[in-house]
Design a protein around this motif. Structure first.
Motif, short mmCIF file in Angstrom:
data_model
loop_
_atom_site.label_atom_id
_atom_site.label_comp_id
_atom_site.label_asym_id
_atom_site.label_seq_id
_atom_site.Cartn_x
_atom_site.Cartn_y
_atom_site.Cartn_z
N ASN A 105 46.67 34.98 49.71
CA ASN A 105 47.47 34.19 48.77
C ASN A 105 48.66 34.99 48.25
OD1 ASN A 105 45.54 32.18 49.11
ND2 ASN A 105 44.41 32.77 47.29
N HIS A 141 52.61 37.90 43.68
CA HIS A 141 51.21 37.75 43.28
C HIS A 141 50.36 37.77 44.55
CE1 HIS A 141 52.01 36.57 39.09
NE2 HIS A 141 53.15 36.11 39.61
N ALA A 142 49.19 38.41 44.46
CA ALA A 142 48.29 38.46 45.62
C ALA A 142 46.86 38.63 45.12
CB ALA A 142 48.66 39.62 46.54
N ASN A 143 45.93 38.15 45.89
CA ASN A 143 44.52 38.40 45.65
C ASN A 143 44.07 39.43 46.68
OD1 ASN A 143 44.46 36.44 43.66
ND2 ASN A 143 43.77 34.85 45.05
N THR A 191 40.46 41.40 48.31
CA THR A 191 39.05 41.74 48.42
C THR A 191 39.04 43.12 49.03
OG1 THR A 191 38.44 39.43 48.78
CG2 THR A 191 36.81 41.11 49.40
N ALA A 213 40.18 41.30 43.12
CA ALA A 213 41.16 41.54 42.06
C ALA A 213 42.42 40.72 42.30
CB ALA A 213 41.52 43.03 42.00
N ARG A 214 43.18 40.62 41.22
CA ARG A 214 44.51 40.02 41.29
C ARG A 214 45.54 41.14 41.20
NH1 ARG A 214 41.91 36.48 37.54
NH2 ARG A 214 41.40 34.53 38.58
N TYR A 215 46.48 41.13 42.11
CA TYR A 215 47.58 42.08 42.08
C TYR A 215 48.83 41.35 41.59
CZ TYR A 215 45.65 45.91 44.97
OH TYR A 215 44.93 46.96 45.47
N ILE A 216 49.61 42.05 40.79
CA ILE A 216 50.97 41.61 40.48
C ILE A 216 51.87 42.78 40.83
CG2 ILE A 216 52.60 40.80 38.75
CD1 ILE A 216 50.18 39.79 37.14
N GLU A 222 44.32 43.65 38.30
CA GLU A 222 43.37 43.10 37.34
C GLU A 222 42.07 42.75 38.08
OE1 GLU A 222 42.70 39.09 34.68
OE2 GLU A 222 44.66 39.44 35.58
N VAL A 259 38.63 41.16 38.97
CA VAL A 259 38.03 39.87 38.63
C VAL A 259 36.51 39.96 38.77
CG1 VAL A 259 37.92 37.42 39.27
CG2 VAL A 259 40.12 38.63 39.33
#
Length: 149
Positions: free
Chosen positions: A81, A94-96, A98, A115-118, A136, A138
């Motif tokens: 994403n 923005h990226a997710n 694993t 995690a979520r990356y910005i 961040e 998750v």
């Protein structure tokens, strides 16, 4: 579509593709512990923040840490994403992720993280580079081997 609209649209598509590629190169270099490649994706003053309490400043310090994180036998960061939002010579991406971290003890133990990356990227001399990475977490599972103590 007239000529005046086509050029900005094509340039935006090129920026989006380049930013997605930049994020992929970052993840691949982390997993390969490739110091040289890591330094090519960062600005000299890059900052990484792993929420809530870890901060690393500077290209060499960050590349060294990512390369030398030898507590794990191997890692694999799968980005998904990935959504770049370019605005001129700056972009937010923005990226997710694993991320699987395989234990060195040989028993098949591992620590997994979602995690979520910005990312913040800047265009420097025609190329996109990462100037900030915010992570961040998750969810986590498995044995983090004291990684977050």
């Amino acid at each position: 579509m007239t000529e005046s609209y086509a050029i900005p649209a094509i340039k935006r598509m090129e920026d989006i593709f380049e930013l997605q590629s930049l994020v992929a190169r970052f993840a691949q270099a982390v997993d390969a512990r490739d110091h040289e490649s890591l330094t090519t994706v960062f600005t000299p003053e890059v900052t990484m923040e792993l929420m809530p309490d870890i901060r690393i400043d500077g290209r060499e310090a960050l590349a060294d840490m990512l390369r030398d994180d030898l507590m794990w036998a191997a890692t694999m960061h799968s980005m998904g994403n990935v959504t770049p939002e370019p605005e001129g010579d700056r972009a937010t991406v923005h990226a997710n992720v694993t991320a699987v971290h395989v234990s060195r003890d040989g028993t098949g133990r591992h620590f997994d993280l979602g995690a979520r990356y910005i990312f913040t990227a800047v265009r420097t001399e025609g190329s996109w580079l990462l100037s900030r990475i915010e992570i961040e977490p998750v969810w986590t599972t498995g044995d983090d081997q004291g990684m977050h103590d």
